[in-house]
Scaffold this active site. Structure first.
Site, PDB file in Angstrom:
ATOM      1  N   GLU A 113     -38.809 -25.374  17.474  1.00  0.00           N
ATOM      2  CA  GLU A 113     -38.232 -26.725  17.457  1.00  0.00           C
ATOM      3  C   GLU A 113     -37.246 -26.929  16.298  1.00  0.00           C
ATOM      4  OE1 GLU A 113     -38.759 -29.259  19.562  1.00  0.00           O
ATOM      5  OE2 GLU A 113     -40.726 -28.970  20.503  1.00  0.00           O
ATOM      6  N   HIS A 173     -35.460 -27.150  19.623  1.00  0.00           N
ATOM      7  CA  HIS A 173     -35.661 -28.514  20.120  1.00  0.00           C
ATOM      8  C   HIS A 173     -34.667 -28.808  21.239  1.00  0.00           C
ATOM      9  CE1 HIS A 173     -37.176 -32.588  19.723  1.00  0.00           C
ATOM     10  NE2 HIS A 173     -35.953 -33.072  19.621  1.00  0.00           N
ATOM     11  N   SER A 191     -38.454 -35.672  23.134  1.00  0.00           N
ATOM     12  CA  SER A 191     -38.160 -36.069  21.760  1.00  0.00           C
ATOM     13  C   SER A 191     -38.526 -37.540  21.581  1.00  0.00           C
ATOM     14  CB  SER A 191     -36.696 -35.786  21.421  1.00  0.00           C
ATOM     15  OG  SER A 191     -36.453 -35.885  20.036  1.00  0.00           O
TER      16      SER A 191
END
Length: 528
Positions: free
Chosen positions: A335, A441, A223
């Site tokens: 995600e 995610h 990330s």
């Protein structure tokens, strides 16, 4: 429809969700941190002697200062060398996390600026020299996160030396302001990236004493940590500090703000925080709590400051003007479902009635453009409006940006692309919602870090096999520059012509070639 505008607005939503992820693996920190220093291994570094601990076949050296505390006159300055110490310093407890707001998942936050610490994990016992080194950069929207939420025992067991780091976050790490730009040290706004480079320089000076090879350093992150890895690939100041890079879900912000734009945002911050005079002295006198209360807790991104970053990431990778090392880059299949779930848990679910409005607000596009996007992603094609919204966000913000990145860098360096595709990946810290999280995610993190058989992960036998393969891919890449190793399925290089991407499905990964079609990348490329 401006593709860059879509990506920028998507970043703000990413930040809100990433705060909730900052403690995804919290509580899984390595045991033994409180053992007596005089009973553990001792290593001599450039700053002095360190005494660590040994547990479960791994030596741990925790809370090691790699730069001076950035307080007082050092706030919003490039990191300075850490002070030397005499005697043997106990390296048996993690250092303070950098100042950050509390996380919705239970982290109490921090107001500490004395936080520039790293941790080193090595195989216990006789440790041969020149082991590959892996340096982890945590995620959290550049607003939250810490070094001690990622237990690396399995990576170390594969023969690597693992380093995890803290770095300045939020406004303390990424505020740009004319008064700061004018000071000695040059442009402002990328202090957190400067910290990461300071940690890498510490590794160059010291990792050999821990059995690591300073000429074999892989940086990896997820990330905002993945965005940081991309930033270091593009930064002239990081040249020669690492030899390989792994990017997990980090391609969401390919075009950074200019210094002037970032400085304007910094001036607005200063006014709001009580520094109407716009002076560096006033900014440095602000209490940390005031800074946290007035910063953009939705997330930060680097700016093109002219020093740390001299061009946008997109420009660097398209032109080939980046630190040319082998790259692993990937995303997760679903995600954006995480952020849709967080909205639902906050009382704001995606519905058929608000679907187009949610597209507009998420991507920062007008209603007419949102209608075009909704036609490309009709609700009739998905089980529910949240799943449809998850597909829109995944494709626009993550998947197609990652594909563009792969197509660019593969012209210059060996590139290995992946997609994490375990639709049943556990979400141990998030409550159920009205739709499956899928491969959301950060759902790959327990497969990379957590001990597969630990209750925390909740993995099935097939998922444990996938986790073992992924870990060996990562350590094999760190050791050899290509992820395939003995006993793992072959992972072909990505080329723009072949479009081969390794699909991480349990129990055995395989190659997929329909990534661009599945994620509507032709549509998003045309929209740009």
């Amino acid at each position: 429809m401006s593709r860059d505008r879509i990506r920028w607005r998507g970043r703000a939503r990413l930040g809100a969700g990433a705060i909730a992820l900052a403690t995804l693996l919290a509580g899984a920190t390595t045991a033994g941190a409180n053992a007596a220093a005089d009973r553990g291994p001792v290593v001599i570094t450039s700053g002095g002697a360190l005494a660590g601990t040994t547990t479960a076949g791994m030596n741990e050296f925790l809370g090691v200062p790699y730069a001076a505390s950035p307080v007082g006159a050092l706030r919003w300055q490039p990191p300075q060398p850490a002070a030397h110490w005499s005697g043997v310093r106990a390296a048996t407890a993690f250092g303070a996390r950098c100042a950050q707001p509390a996380s919705p998942l239970g982290s109490g936050g921090s107001t500490s600026e004395d936080c520039l610490f790293l941790n080193v994990f090595t195989p216990a016992g006789h440790s041969p020299a020149n082991r590959p080194v892996m340096l982890w950069i945590h995620g959290g929207a550049l607003v939250t996160g810490e070094s001690n939420d990622y237990p690396p025992a399995n990576l170390v067991a594969d023969g690597t030396v693992v380093v995890t780091i803290n770095y300045r976050l939020g406004a303390l790490g990424f505020l740009a302001h004319p008064a700061l730009t004018a000071q000695a040290g040059g442009p402002s706004g990328d202090y957190g990236l400067m910290d990461q480079q300071a940690a890498l320089r510490w590794v160059q000076r010291n990792i050999h004493a821990f059995g690591g090879n300073p000429h074999d350093v892989t940086i990896f992150g997820e990330s905002a940590g993945g965005l940081s890895v991309l930033s270091q690939l593009a930064s002239p100041g990081a040249h020669g500090l690492f030899t390989r890079a792994i990017v997990e879900s980090g391609s969401y912000n390919p075009t950074q703000a200019s210094l002037a734009t970032a400085e304007a945002a910094g001036q607005s911050f200063a006014t709001q925080a009580g520094c109407a005079d716009q002076t560096a002295a006033c900014l440095r006198s602000l209490p940390v709590a005031t800074i946290l209360a007035n910063q953009d807790n939705g997330g930060y991104t680097p700016d093109v400051d002219g020093l740390v970053l001299t061009r946008t990431l997109k420009s660097a990778f398209t032109s080939g003007q980046f630190n040319r090392v082998p790259i692993v880059d990937g995303t997760n299949h679903d995600e954006w479902r995480l952020f849709v779930a967080i909205d639902e848990l906050s009382g704001s679910p995606v519905t058929a009635a608000n679907y187009q409005a949610r597209i507009s607000s998420t991507l920062g596009v007008p209603a007419a453009t949102a209608a075009v996007i909704a036609a490309q992603y009709p609700l009739s094609a998905y089980p529910s409006p949240p799943i449809a919204m998850g597909a829109v966000g995944t494709d626009a913000i993550f998947a197609c940006n990652a594909l563009t990145l792969d197509q660019s860098v593969s012209r210059f360096v060996p590139t290995f692309a992946y997609e994490f595709n375990d639709e049943n990946a556990p979400e141990p810290f998030l409550p159920p919602v009205s739709f499956p999280y899928g491969a959301a995610h950060a759902s790959e993190l327990p497969y990379v870090f957590n001990t597969p058989t630990a209750p925390l992960a909740g993995l099935s036998a097939a998922q444990i096999q996938l986790a073992d393969t992924m870990q060996r891919y990562w350590t094999g890449f760190a050791a050899h520059g290509f992820p395939s190793s003995f006993g793992t399925p072959f992972w072909p290089r990505f080329t723009a012509g072949s479009g081969q991407i390794q699909s991480f499905v349990p129990p055995t990964p395989g190659v997929e070639t329909n990534f661009a079609t599945e994620h509507h990348c032709a549509f998003w490329n045309a929209a740009g």
